[in-house]
Design an enzyme around this catalytic site. Structure first.
Site, PDB file in Angstrom:
ATOM      1  N   ARG A   8     -12.238   6.437  -3.105  1.00 38.69           N
ATOM      2  CA  ARG A   8     -11.372   5.382  -2.593  1.00 38.69           C
ATOM      3  C   ARG A   8     -11.726   4.050  -3.223  1.00 38.69           C
ATOM      4  O   ARG A   8     -12.884   3.750  -3.473  1.00 38.69           O
ATOM      5  CB  ARG A   8     -11.516   5.258  -1.082  1.00 38.69           C
ATOM      6  CG  ARG A   8     -10.865   6.382  -0.303  1.00 38.69           C
ATOM      7  CD  ARG A   8     -10.714   6.032   1.167  1.00 38.69           C
ATOM      8  NE  ARG A   8      -9.484   5.315   1.443  1.00 38.69           N
ATOM      9  CZ  ARG A   8      -8.286   5.897   1.512  1.00 38.69           C
ATOM     10  NH1 ARG A   8      -8.157   7.178   1.310  1.00 38.69           N
ATOM     11  NH2 ARG A   8      -7.219   5.181   1.788  1.00 38.69           N
ATOM     12  N   CYS A  15       0.815  -1.218   0.000  1.00 37.23           N
ATOM     13  CA  CYS A  15       0.000   0.000   0.000  1.00 37.23           C
ATOM     14  C   CYS A  15       0.853   1.275   0.000  1.00 37.23           C
ATOM     15  O   CYS A  15       1.523   1.556  -0.979  1.00 37.23           O
ATOM     16  CB  CYS A  15      -0.962  -0.051   1.197  1.00 37.23           C
ATOM     17  SG  CYS A  15      -2.396   1.006   1.006  1.00 37.23           S
ATOM     18  N   HIS A  48      -3.609  -5.640   1.953  1.00 35.15           N
ATOM     19  CA  HIS A  48      -3.308  -5.957   3.340  1.00 35.15           C
ATOM     20  C   HIS A  48      -4.297  -7.016   3.787  1.00 35.15           C
ATOM     21  O   HIS A  48      -4.877  -7.692   2.944  1.00 35.15           O
ATOM     22  CB  HIS A  48      -3.292  -4.707   4.223  1.00 35.15           C
ATOM     23  CG  HIS A  48      -4.532  -3.902   4.215  1.00 35.15           C
ATOM     24  ND1 HIS A  48      -4.717  -2.841   3.361  1.00 35.15           N
ATOM     25  CD2 HIS A  48      -5.646  -3.994   4.943  1.00 35.15           C
ATOM     26  CE1 HIS A  48      -5.902  -2.304   3.587  1.00 35.15           C
ATOM     27  NE2 HIS A  48      -6.495  -2.989   4.542  1.00 35.15           N
TER      28      HIS A  48
END
Lengths: 245, 456
Positions: free
Chosen positions: A128, A94, A194
């Protein structure tokens, strides 16, 4: 055999349970009788390129980014580039992934220069990209299916010499446009995933560990299989859910 | 009262009654309808009411129950949003429910628990007398985003209520920063001493100075990033609290005893719930009582009397076993529960229930930031290690990598079967569900015992 792992900025880049990746690498090496040393390296500490075989960089918050960029500019960024060129293994997640690239341009045009260890760049988007997702790694990265969780507003684009880590099966990946996810350059493995990434993706974990062992111990033997019942259950649950959800 | 306000109240009351009739706790719809009819409805209904608002990441509900006990004992004519409906629409519904049909509120005080992100909007309408900010921790990143977003939402909300007295956690560097450049009166609460000898290993959610981004130094840490912080560069530091826990006299599995100074007056206080985080909640509640004008004896005795429920160390008898339900929502809160279990030396059963629905947070990566390793180090004490919930497999895997023996981790998907296993013998149990798992589990328990629905 022995591997030295360097956890970069563990006190800042630790947003999404990234610690799980370190724990997993350690446990899976020790289960095969391979010694593991883990060292942390944060602000103001210099890295020992020769000593370490694997470098891990997690994701972080914008708030601490300034502290981080200052520290990288003071020399650590250059050292990371050298280590990448020497073929050291990197796992970057990330924010850590974005940071290895050339720059980040916010959606309103401000450009933040990063360290340029790999030829990728990131453009901020207003929306997002968030949720559980899944991709298949390319044959060069083992060809396994990876499940994880992505949460990023930056759209990352791969430049010349950089291959994707995999191709998206469900979700957004690098930018939500070209189906690519993550990046491979030399022995750098970078991804938005993640979750933590490695615990429930043991095939990818072992591929990365084997890459490090093969580099250090010329032509290392394949890793012995472990009992991955719990790992596979967690993996398969999410794979099924994404396929049918 | 304007016609549209009356209409909004009527619609809100009626739809709420229907939903309750259906046995549904659907607490947002009535408020939503009312808001459509009159967008200033909350301002109208709360006019003249002295409102206490409780916000912050962890401990809102427990702190509210502590304050509520003091309000009740002091004889205040108050109401509260007990159901945990803590978004704007839920708060509207609670006000409407407590008003007459003509929109008049017969209560002098309201005690409102408010979601951190929702406070920005809610505070535009409420005549807030007292605002408590418990703490700010990393929580549900998929929903709230970065920790500084939460902080800024609260900061913006405070600008709407310049006359409110703020009760702020002096030990939280993030929360404490809210006091700067505002006209509000501030009453500080905090804990002057460490709580646990061997606390869970935790990541700090705020290692760097909020003002100048230099790493903080600490005289002591109570838990998480809370404690005696100071910035060596810009000098930003913990303020001496007005309401201060000066000594931990005893911290047991069911309760704590503390020495509490309320603006210089010392009290020995029994806190009717275990855990270091509840010591903070108690200090916050005592601070509110001071602001609202409740006498200290009443405020202090309330802390030993209140009952919380709803998964906050709530006790049940399940078959042969006594069980405590400890709601877990984020790393900071979970680590506090782990501290509590780790300091309770007897044998017990553990049950972990992990869901990833919207209210739990859809991203479960946070479980890797919880210090399960501390529990794994005491594995012999735990007679059963049970795992359930939508993401039971991820939870089981987390426990394996924490060091628990794989074969001892039992995944039991059905809640009735899980509860049956908990009750097979007399060994007590700790049930640790995330938010929606807590509701489902309470629902399952209610089939067998007398448990209140959450909207009662």
């Amino acid at each position: 055999m022995e591997l030295n792992i360097c956890h970069l900025y563990p006190d800042i880049l630790n947003l999404y349970g990234d610690r799980g990746n370190i724990i997993t690498m350690k446990r899976r090496l020790e289960a095969r009788g391979i010694k593991v040393n883990i060292e942390e390296c944060s602000i103001g500490q210099s890295i020992d390129i020769d000593k370490h075989d694997i470098f891990f960089i997690g994701g972080g918050q914008d708030f601490e980014q300034e502290v981080l960029l200052r520290d990288l500019a003071a020399g650590k960024g250059r050292d990371i580039c050298t280590a990448v060129e020497e073929g050291k293994v990197f796992l970057a997640i990330c924010g850590g992934y974005q940071m290895l690239g050339q720059y980040y341009k916010t959606w309103d045009g401000n450009q933040l220069d990063f360290i340029g260890a790999i030829n990728i760049h990131t453009i901020g988007a207003k929306e997002r990209m968030i949720g559980n997702y899944m991709y298949r790694t390319t044959p060069e990265s083992g060809g396994s299916i990876v499940v994880g969780f992505e949460n990023h507003s930056g759209k990352t684009y791969l430049g010349e010499d950089v291959a994707p880590l995999g191709m998206v099966l469900k979700g957004y990946g690098n930018n939500g446009e070209d189906q690519t996810e993550g990046a491979r350059y030399k022995n750098v493995f970078a991804t938005y995933s993640h979750g933590s990434l490695l615990p429930k993706n043991p095939a990818l974990c072992d591929f990365i560990l084997h890459t490090a062992l093969a580099r250090k111990y010329d032509g290392a033997e394949p890793l012995t299989p472990l009992d991955d019942t719990l790992e596979n259950r967690a993996h398969d649950y999410m794979e099924e859910r994404l396929r049918h959800g | 009262m304007k016609l549209k306000t009356r209409l909004a109240v009527a619609v809100c009351k009626a739809s709420g009654a229907v939903l309750r009739r259906l046995g549904r706790g659907g607490t947002n719809l009535p408020g939503k309808l009312a808001l459509k009819i009159d967008k200033n409805i909350l301002g109208e209904l709360s006019r003249g009411v002295k409102v206490t608002v409780v916000t912050g990441t962890n401990g809102k509900t427990t702190t509210s129950r502590m304050i509520e006990q003091a309000f009740a004992d002091a004889g205040l004519k108050y109401f509260s949003n007990k159901s945990g409906a803590n978004l704007l629409t839920g708060i509207i519904a609670v006000f409407a429910q407590h008003c007459t049909l003509s929109g008049k509120c017969p209560y002098t005080h309201a005690l409102i628990e408010c979601d951190e992100a929702a406070f920005r909007k809610t505070s535009e309408f409420l005549p807030v007398e007292c605002l408590v900010v418990n703490n700010i921790f990393r929580d549900q990143l998929d929903r709230y985003g970065e920790i500084t977003h939460t902080l800024n939402a609260i900061r913006e909300g405070i600008t709407h209520v310049p006359d409110a007295t703020l009760c702020l956690n002096a030990d939280c560097s993030l929360t404490a920063s809210l006091a700067q450049k505002i006209p509000n009166k501030v009453l500080w609460f905090g804990v002057n001493v460490p709580i646990y000898e061997n606390a869970a290993h935790e990541l700090s959610d705020a290692p760097y100075c909020i003002h100048c981004k230099t790493e903080y130094q600490y005289d002591y840490i109570t838990y998480g990033h809370l404690g005696g912080f100071r910035c060596p560069k810009c000098g930003y530091h913990r303020r001496e609290p007005d309401v201060a826990v000066t000594k931990i006299l005893g911290a047991g599995a069911d309760s704590s005893d503390i020495e509490l100074s309320i603006c210089g007056h010392m009290h020995e206080v029994h806190v009717n719930l275990p855990g270091g985080y509840n010591i903070y909640n108690a200090a916050a509640a005592a601070a509110v009582s001071h602001v609202v004008g409740i006498d200290e004896e009443t405020a202090v005795s309330a802390l030993g009397q209140f009952e919380c429920g709803f998964g906050r160390a709530e006790q049940f008898t399940l078959g042969k076993a006594q069980a405590r339900m400890m709601l877990v929502k984020n790393p900071a809160g979970f680590n506090q529960v782990i501290n509590l279990i780790a300091h309770d030396k007897g044998t017990c059963k553990l049950a972990f229930l992990l869901n990833d629905r919207f209210a739990d947070g859809t991203d479960i990566s946070w479980i890797w930031d919880v210090d399960f390793e501390t529990l794994a180090g005491q594995e012999a004490r735990f007679t059963r290690i049970l795992v359930s919930g939508v993401r039971a497999d991820d939870m089981a895997l987390r426990l394996k990598y924490a060091g628990f023996t794989s074969d001892r981790i039992e995944v039991i998907r059905e809640y009735d079967a899980l509860l049956e296993q908990v009750g097979t013998d007399e060994t007590p149990a700790f049930l640790m569900p995330t938010y929606t798992a807590m509701f489902d589990l309470r629902g399952e328990i209610a089939k067998h015992t007398d448990v209140k629905a959450f909207y009662e």
